[in-house]
Structures are given as C-alpha cells and as structure tokens.
Design an enzyme around this catalytic site. Structure first.
Site, PDB file in Angstrom:
ATOM      1  N   SER A 132      11.654  60.364 -11.796  1.00  0.00           N
ATOM      2  CA  SER A 132      11.328  58.555 -11.529  1.00  0.00           C
ATOM      3  C   SER A 132       9.771  58.371 -10.810  1.00  0.00           C
ATOM      4  CB  SER A 132      12.594  58.040 -10.380  1.00  0.00           C
ATOM      5  OG  SER A 132      13.431  57.872 -11.450  1.00  0.00           O
ATOM      6  N   GLU A 244       5.989  51.187 -24.234  1.00  0.00           N
ATOM      7  CA  GLU A 244       7.133  52.442 -24.341  1.00  0.00           C
ATOM      8  C   GLU A 244       8.648  51.771 -23.539  1.00  0.00           C
ATOM      9  OE1 GLU A 244       6.951  56.477 -21.910  1.00  0.00           O
ATOM     10  OE2 GLU A 244       9.248  56.586 -22.241  1.00  0.00           O
TER      11      GLU A 244
HETATM   12  C1  LIG Z   1      17.665  61.647 -23.728  1.00  0.00           C
HETATM   13  C2  LIG Z   1      16.993  61.338 -23.132  1.00  0.00           C
HETATM   14  C3  LIG Z   1      15.746  61.407 -23.171  1.00  0.00           C
HETATM   15  C4  LIG Z   1      14.559  61.597 -22.542  1.00  0.00           C
HETATM   16  N1  LIG Z   1      13.720  61.699 -23.140  1.00  0.00           N
HETATM   17  C5  LIG Z   1      12.171  61.791 -22.085  1.00  0.00           C
HETATM   18  C6  LIG Z   1      11.034  62.667 -22.789  1.00  0.00           C
HETATM   19  O1  LIG Z   1      10.916  62.645 -24.121  1.00  0.00           O
HETATM   20  N2  LIG Z   1      10.178  62.492 -22.075  1.00  0.00           N
HETATM   21  C7  LIG Z   1       9.813  62.956 -20.487  1.00  0.00           C
HETATM   22  O2  LIG Z   1       9.097  63.249 -20.188  1.00  0.00           O
HETATM   23  N3  LIG Z   1      11.558  61.617 -20.856  1.00  0.00           N
HETATM   24  C8  LIG Z   1      12.933  62.016 -21.389  1.00  0.00           C
HETATM   25  N4  LIG Z   1      13.383  61.633 -20.372  1.00  0.00           N
HETATM   26  C9  LIG Z   1      13.870  61.882 -19.153  1.00  0.00           C
HETATM   27  C10 LIG Z   1      14.120  60.296 -18.356  1.00  0.00           C
HETATM   28  O3  LIG Z   1      12.320  59.208 -18.638  1.00  0.00           O
HETATM   29  C11 LIG Z   1      14.120  60.474 -16.658  1.00  0.00           C
HETATM   30  O4  LIG Z   1      15.880  61.140 -16.785  1.00  0.00           O
HETATM   31  C12 LIG Z   1      13.992  59.182 -16.359  1.00  0.00           C
HETATM   32  O5  LIG Z   1      13.156  58.218 -15.852  1.00  0.00           O
HETATM   33  C13 LIG Z   1      15.422  59.209 -14.816  1.00  0.00           C
HETATM   34  O6  LIG Z   1      14.037  60.061 -14.014  1.00  0.00           O
HETATM   35  P1  LIG Z   1      15.905  61.186 -13.568  1.00  0.00           P
HETATM   36  O7  LIG Z   1      16.764  62.208 -14.959  1.00  0.00           O
HETATM   37  O8  LIG Z   1      14.667  62.280 -13.057  1.00  0.00           O
HETATM   38  O9  LIG Z   1      16.411  60.568 -12.356  1.00  0.00           O
HETATM   39  P2  LIG Z   1      16.305  60.603 -10.712  1.00  0.00           P
HETATM   40  O10 LIG Z   1      14.661  59.847 -10.297  1.00  0.00           O
HETATM   41  O11 LIG Z   1      16.503  61.617  -9.861  1.00  0.00           O
HETATM   42  O12 LIG Z   1      17.132  58.710 -10.246  1.00  0.00           O
HETATM   43  C14 LIG Z   1      18.368  58.827 -10.300  1.00  0.00           C
HETATM   44  C15 LIG Z   1      18.784  57.383 -10.030  1.00  0.00           C
HETATM   45  O13 LIG Z   1      18.483  57.236  -9.103  1.00  0.00           O
HETATM   46  C16 LIG Z   1      17.586  55.496  -8.995  1.00  0.00           C
HETATM   47  N5  LIG Z   1      16.600  55.969  -8.002  1.00  0.00           N
HETATM   48  C17 LIG Z   1      15.673  56.133  -8.376  1.00  0.00           C
HETATM   49  N6  LIG Z   1      14.531  56.256  -7.835  1.00  0.00           N
HETATM   50  C18 LIG Z   1      14.903  54.831  -7.138  1.00  0.00           C
HETATM   51  C19 LIG Z   1      14.560  53.867  -6.831  1.00  0.00           C
HETATM   52  N7  LIG Z   1      13.208  53.505  -6.512  1.00  0.00           N
HETATM   53  N8  LIG Z   1      14.284  52.305  -5.958  1.00  0.00           N
HETATM   54  C20 LIG Z   1      16.372  52.249  -7.161  1.00  0.00           C
HETATM   55  N9  LIG Z   1      16.432  52.937  -7.324  1.00  0.00           N
HETATM   56  C21 LIG Z   1      16.015  54.459  -7.787  1.00  0.00           C
HETATM   57  C22 LIG Z   1      17.636  54.895 -10.185  1.00  0.00           C
HETATM   58  O14 LIG Z   1      19.350  55.118 -10.756  1.00  0.00           O
HETATM   59  C23 LIG Z   1      17.455  56.152 -10.882  1.00  0.00           C
HETATM   60  O15 LIG Z   1      18.885  56.301 -13.017  1.00  0.00           O
HETATM   61  C24 LIG Z   1      14.616  61.361 -21.081  1.00  0.00           C
HETATM   62  C25 LIG Z   1      16.311  61.636 -20.699  1.00  0.00           C
HETATM   63  C26 LIG Z   1      17.353  61.164 -21.386  1.00  0.00           C
HETATM   64  C27 LIG Z   1      18.869  61.636 -20.528  1.00  0.00           C
END
Ligand SMILES: Cc1cc2nc3c(=O)[nH]c(=O)nc-3n(C[C@H](O)[C@H](O)[C@H](O)COP(=O)(O)OP(=O)(O)OC[C@H]3O[C@@H](n4cnc5c(N)ncnc54)[C@H](O)[C@@H]3O)c2cc1C
Length: 381
Positions: A132, A244
């Site tokens: 994120s 996106e």
């Molecule tokens: C099947 C799949 C395909 C994907 N494809 C791609 C791709 O092609 N390219 C790529 O780069 N990424 C890809 N992703 C990654 C995806 O974009 C990220 O998983 C997503 O942006 C969340 O980041 P994170 O997993 O690090 O969660 P984190 O950043 O750790 O966040 C976890 C949770 O914390 C909460 N949170 C975080 N920040 C805040 C905030 N500021 N305020 C309130 N709540 C918050 C939310 O509930 C969030 O879901 C993919 C993910 C999946 C599962």
C-alpha cells in the site's frame, strides 16, 4: 438495464470476442487452472485477432479502437469466469505506461510485440515489505555509466512467469526525504542477467493466473530502458492507477452480473420441499436485493467510464467505483453462493470459483481502505 456506452461497432466486437472466448478460452480453462497459468499460445492468438491493446494506434500494431473495446474484453472474461488470463492488466494497465510516457524509440521497440502477444507484460510495484505504501519500496536502481543496476525483490506479480517485459518500480534516490520524488520506472526484459522469476504463488482463487515472486540481483539495464524521467515514477503511477482501479471495478461488476444471472436460473431449476427454491420468499427478496445492487453499480460504473474516456481525470470516482463495486460484487456473489447449497462449496461450480476470485479485488490495485483514504483526501478531510 439499457446501456448507452456502446455503438454497433462495439456490439460487433463483443460478438467476435465472445466467439474467441468460446473457441480459444473455455475449452482450456480447467487445464489452465490445473497448470496454474494460461497457455502462452493463447496470448498470441488473442493478439493475432486484435484483442490485446485494442485501443492502441495502428502504427504500433493496435486496432486503433478505444478503451470501450478493452472494457468489453474485461466483461466477457468475467462472464466466462476466466480470472487468470490477465489481458486487461497487460493491455490497459502495463502498456499505457509505455504508450503515454515512453519515447518514440521505446514505443517502436515494445508496443508492436505487446499488441501481437509476442510480448506479455507485468508491472512490479509490490515488495515483501510494502504494498500500500508505494513510496516505501526499497528496490534500488543505481546509475553506472550507460546502465542502471537494479537490486530488490518483488512479490505478488501478476503474469510473473509468462512475462517477457516487466515495468519495475525502483528507487533512484534513496534519500527518505525524497520518497515520492525518488521513484523511477524501468522496463526489464525477461532473460536479462540478474533477473529471475521465483515461485508461482499458490492462491485462494485466480487459479489460472501466474502470480509470482520476481528477483533482481545486480540486474543491468541500459539507460534507454527508463520510462519517462528520472524521479518521475510516482507521478506516472498516480496518473495511471485511475484506469487500473476502473478495470478492477469493471471486472467486479460483470462477475456479479453473471453470477446473479446463473443463480436466478439455478434457483428456478433446483427443488426443495416440492417446489423450486426460487418460490421461497427469502430467495426472491435476496435475489431482488442483489439485482438492485448490481444495477446501481452498473449505472455508476458506466457513467465513470464515460467520463474517463472523455478525458476526465476522475480520482474520486475511480476510487469509489473500485471499493464500492468490489465490496458489492463480493456481497452479491456470497449471497448467490448460498442458493447453491453444498454445490456452492464445490470447486467444479463456477459460483464457488467466482467467490474465491472476487476476494482479491478488495485487496489489489490498492486495498479498498486506501481508496477511502484517497476519497477522504479529495474531500479535504
Ligand atoms: C493475486 C494478486 C495479484 C497482484 N498483482 C500485482 C501486480 O501485478 N503488481 C504489483 O505490483 N502488485 C500486485 N499485487 C499486490 C497488491 O497490489 C498488494 O497486495 C496490495 O496493494 C496491498 O499491499 P500489501 O499486500 O503489502 O498490504 P499492506 O500494505 O500490508 O496492507 C495490509 C492491509 O492494511 C490495511 N491498510 C494499509 N494501509 C492502510 C491505510 N493507510 N489506512 C487504512 N488501512 C490500511 C488495509 O486493510 C490493507 O489491506 C497483487 C496481489 C495479489 C493478491
């Protein structure tokens, strides 16, 4: 509900793409899910028929059509319960970076292959330690003569195994005070020394999608592989992330519509206590509530798409569409699944897979909470 977005050419495009789905996708879906990825050949076939990057100018090998053709591709894939063939990610999320921010030489080098399906694209933003908070990526790119040397790990990258080209988000300025201004975008081609594809990740849903880890270890790319200007990466990402988010919402809306349609048909056939389950008032009320949600969502998304294709920069609307439609789609699919009883828990049933596939839509392309953060900022909160 009547839709006003599409003209006769779009309707013809939809018919042709439906035939392609029936012929080239549906017969292979079970095998693709088992092998964890789509056949490479399917990408070439899609490209040969003009279904990849349909909006791209003809001089770069595209069909010179518009984003609505891409929308049709997304809708028809969702309606076919094909969640792993990431045509939209390639055509409408990755290729636009090259098209909008690449120089002429880069466009000539990569775009024709992207349109023909010879090149499959991926974008690598997310890292094991950050998703994120994009400005916190730690993958680095250090200038060395005419090259940049990239080091870092990326994870959850869609098309990770099949990709021939990946847009890598990397820090070119490690100073934390310049977090946003220190990000640049690089195209890294498969096969470059130091670029390796890791595991294809086992997921809850999207079984035919080759979501993977990617590793960069002293991976050298020529300076000519940087997209846009040094330090301009964050702004480019912010600009393109609207589309996106819209793409995810489009897929979510179409999936909810299809599941609802199939559920209505199923409840008319399935009998309990001597009558079709559609005759129970609970079934009727729940399905009508689902229909109301789907139709409200349809009206909103079509309006946002109309604004988007007219060139408006709709940050608030794209963010609302992304979180509201994907939340709604999951609620609708969950409600529908209940009417399948035990069959709704069996993997061979499309509704079961749609339920698992839809979960990620609330997480990727910016978690739904991040969408609300963006909208709150727009409101000056
Ligand atoms: C099947 C799949 C395909 C994907 N494809 C791609 C791709 O092609 N390219 C790529 O780069 N990424 C890809 N992703 C990654 C995806 O974009 C990220 O998983 C997503 O942006 C969340 O980041 P994170 O997993 O690090 O969660 P984190 O950043 O750790 O966040 C976890 C949770 O914390 C909460 N949170 C975080 N920040 C805040 C905030 N500021 N305020 C309130 N709540 C918050 C939310 O509930 C969030 O879901 C993919 C993910 C999946 C599962």
């Amino acid at each position: 509900m009547d839709r006003t977005l599409f003209d006769a050419d779009h309707d013809a495009f939809r018919q042709t793409f439906r035939q392609f789905v029936d012929r080239e996708i549906k017969p292979h879906q079970e095998r693709w899910r088992d092998q964890g990825q789509v056949d490479r050949e399917a990408w070439r076939k899609a490209g040969a028929q003009g279904f990849l990057c349909p909006w791209l100018d003809e001089k770069y090998g595209g069909a010179g059509a518009d984003f609505l053709c891409s929308m049709i591709v997304m809708e028809e894939l969702a309606r076919a319960y094909e969640s792993g063939f990431a045509m939209s990610l390639h055509s409408d999320i990755i290729v636009p970076y090259i098209h909008s921010f690449g120089n002429e030489e880069q466009k000539q080098r990569w775009l024709p292959g992207c349109a023909s399906g010879e090149i499959v694209g991926a974008i690598a933003m997310t890292e094991p330690g950050t998703g994120s908070d994009l400005a916190a990526v730690t993958t680095s790119a250090v200038r060395d003569g005419d090259d940049w040397v990239i080091n870092g790990s990326k994870t959850f990258i869609s098309n990770g195994q099949l990709c021939d080209l990946v847009i890598v988000v990397a820090k070119t300025d490690p100073n934390p005070e310049n977090a946003h201004k220190g990000i640049s975008l690089f195209v890294v081609e498969a096969g470059r020394n130091g670029f390796t594809k890791g595991r294809r990740l086992q997921k809850m849903g999207m079984a035919s999608q080759d979501t993977s880890e990617l590793f960069f270890e002293d991976c050298r790319v020529p300076a000519a592989n940087m997209i846009g200007i040094e330090g301009g990466g964050f702004l480019m990402l912010m600009q393109k992330l609207q589309q996106e988010r819209l793409c995810v919402a489009i897929g979510g809306a179409a999936a909810a519509e299809q599941v609802l349609e199939d559920t209505i048909a199923y409840t008319k056939e399935r009998k309990a206590f001597g009558k079709p389950i559609s005759k129970f008032q609970n079934t009727q009320f729940k399905l009508v509530e689902c229909l109301a949600k789907v139709e409200v969502g349809r009206a909103y998304i079509d309006k946002v798409v109309a604004g988007h294709i007219s060139g408006k920069y709709l940050v608030k609307e794209c963010s609302i569409a992304k979180f509201w439609i994907t939340d709604m789609a999951q609620e609708v699919i969950d409600t529908c699944l209940q009417f399948f009883g035990g069959y709704g828990y069996m993997l061979e049933y499309p509704v079961t897979r749609a339920f698992m596939d839809s979960r990620v839509q609330r997480i990727y392309a910016g978690a739904n909470e991040i969408m609300k953060v963006i909208v709150a900022k727009q409101l000056g909160l």
